[in-house]
Design an enzyme around this catalytic site. Structure first.
Site, PDB file in Angstrom:
ATOM      1  N   SER A 244       0.874  -1.175   0.000  1.00  0.00           N
ATOM      2  CA  SER A 244       0.000   0.000   0.000  1.00  0.00           C
ATOM      3  C   SER A 244       0.908   1.221   0.000  1.00  0.00           C
ATOM      4  CB  SER A 244      -0.870   0.002   1.246  1.00  0.00           C
ATOM      5  OG  SER A 244      -0.042   0.291   2.366  1.00  0.00           O
ATOM      6  N   LYS A 245       0.305   2.359  -0.288  1.00  0.00           N
ATOM      7  CA  LYS A 245       1.101   3.582  -0.345  1.00  0.00           C
ATOM      8  C   LYS A 245       1.838   3.799   0.974  1.00  0.00           C
ATOM      9  CE  LYS A 245       0.539   7.646  -3.101  1.00  0.00           C
ATOM     10  NZ  LYS A 245      -0.319   8.601  -3.708  1.00  0.00           N
ATOM     11  N   ARG A 246       1.117   3.504   2.075  1.00  0.00           N
ATOM     12  CA  ARG A 246       1.714   3.758   3.387  1.00  0.00           C
ATOM     13  C   ARG A 246       2.878   2.809   3.672  1.00  0.00           C
ATOM     14  NH1 ARG A 246      -0.890   2.237   7.708  1.00  0.00           N
ATOM     15  NH2 ARG A 246       0.464   2.745   9.450  1.00  0.00           N
ATOM     16  N   GLU A 247       2.671   1.523   3.340  1.00  0.00           N
ATOM     17  CA  GLU A 247       3.741   0.543   3.595  1.00  0.00           C
ATOM     18  C   GLU A 247       4.975   0.855   2.752  1.00  0.00           C
ATOM     19  OE1 GLU A 247       1.643  -3.761   4.227  1.00  0.00           O
ATOM     20  OE2 GLU A 247       1.249  -2.709   2.362  1.00  0.00           O
ATOM     21  N   ALA A 249       5.796   3.784   1.364  1.00  0.00           N
ATOM     22  CA  ALA A 249       6.382   5.099   1.552  1.00  0.00           C
ATOM     23  C   ALA A 249       7.312   5.099   2.742  1.00  0.00           C
ATOM     24  CB  ALA A 249       5.283   6.134   1.739  1.00  0.00           C
TER      25      ALA A 249
END
Ligand code: GLU
Length: 311
Positions: A244-247, A249
């Site tokens: 995911s974007k969070r993982e 980033a």
């Protein structure tokens, strides 16, 4: 068959080409390490290019942030950083050459019109059916410029993946090289930049593997030599799916690189199948990069996507 250039006979010019649409992430870290080490171990140059053409997605300040992060991690690049946003004249002139040679044309189709006609299986890329190839139909406004593709198999020998081929007419058809209302398409810009920059070795993430035949095709039309390609495995989460974007980033910019830069570099090297010795734990980034340049073995780069554990 496109012959792979024998890199032992050519002075290698590699590059790293991040898009400053968000901070460097795990995938870009791996691409930076892989492209840097592969160029330097051959005594070659490593150029840096900011792919900032897609201006609505570009985040102000990120490009500078990326440069600082790369420097802190021990990367040193050759020459000036290239910014795609400053190179539109070069793309325009390539486009004019294609139009002048009858190899590109204006298209007025919308996405939904294309999907109605195209028989692509659900989720696959739409194959352009060629509706506007022989001229814009009455009443249609120009929406994009497309390059004509012919029934030809594009093949290349990837340093990591091995032989890869694609028939463009079946996989995408005539593809977009500029939107009427917007910037030049990524494929055109990359080909012009790599070609004019004398880049002969492209090491990047496997997410771009299926784009490479389109780029090789444009190189042929524009008279640029084809670089050697190497597509690195993708970083995924432990379940094997897309991060995911969070993982993903891992904003390198948010980390204390002086303290933990070594963990990132060693993790990226292990991800690329290398075995850095334990005495590099805690070493300065430049020392780790120096080890990698001397000891990196491309034959050990794995093929499959994997997670990238940082510790
Ligand atoms: N700008 C692209 C990215 O950040 C990479 C393009 C390339 O290496 O050709 O994913």
């Amino acid at each position: 068959m496109t012959p792979a250039t024998d890199i032992t006979e050519v002075h290698v010019v590699g590059r790293f080409a991040p898009s400053p649409t968000g901070p460097l992430h795990l995938g870009s870290l791996v691409a930076a390490v892989g492209s840097y080490v592969m160029a330097r171990r051959a005594g070659g140059k490593w150029l840096l290019r900011m792919e900032d053409l897609d201006t609505p997605r570009v985040v102000p300040g990120i490009a500078d942030d990326m440069l600082r992060t790369l420097e802190a991690l021990g990367f040193r690049w050759d020459g000036e950083v290239v910014y795609q946003s400053r190179r539109t004249e070069a793309y325009r002139s390539a486009m004019e050459r294609l139009l002048g040679a009858g190899l590109a044309y204006a298209c007025g189709c919308t996405r939904s019109e294309i999907s109605r006609i195209s028989s692509a299986p659900h989720g696959a890329e739409l194959v352009y059916p060629g509706t506007c190839r022989d001229g814009l139909p009455e009443g249609k406004a120009e929406r994009a410029l497309r390059v004509k593709v012919y029934d030809e198999l594009i093949e290349f020998d990837d340093l990591v993946v091995g032989k890869y081929s694609q028939a463009l007419s079946a996989s995408c058809g005539d593809f977009v090289i500029q939107r009427a209302d917007g910037p030049f398409a990524y494929h055109l810009a990359v080909v012009v930049d790599d070609g004019e920059g004398g880049i002969n070795q492209v090491i990047r993430g496997a997410d771009l593997l299926s784009s490479t035949p389109r780029q090789i095709y444009l190189q042929k039309l524009l008279g640029f030599p084809t670089p050697v390609y190497g597509h690195l495995p993708l970083v995924v989460n432990p379940e094997g799916t897309k991060l995911s974007k969070r993982e993903n980033a891992v904003s390198l910019a948010d980390r204390d690189l002086a303290r933990e830069g070594w963990t990132l570099l060693l993790a990226a090297l292990r991800f690329l199948g290398q075995s850095p010795p334990p005495d590099l734990n805690g070493a300065p980034c430049t020392e780790i990069i120096g080890w990698a340049v001397k000891s990196f073995d491309p034959a050990r780069i794995p093929l499959v996507p994997a997670p990238l554990p940082l510790y």
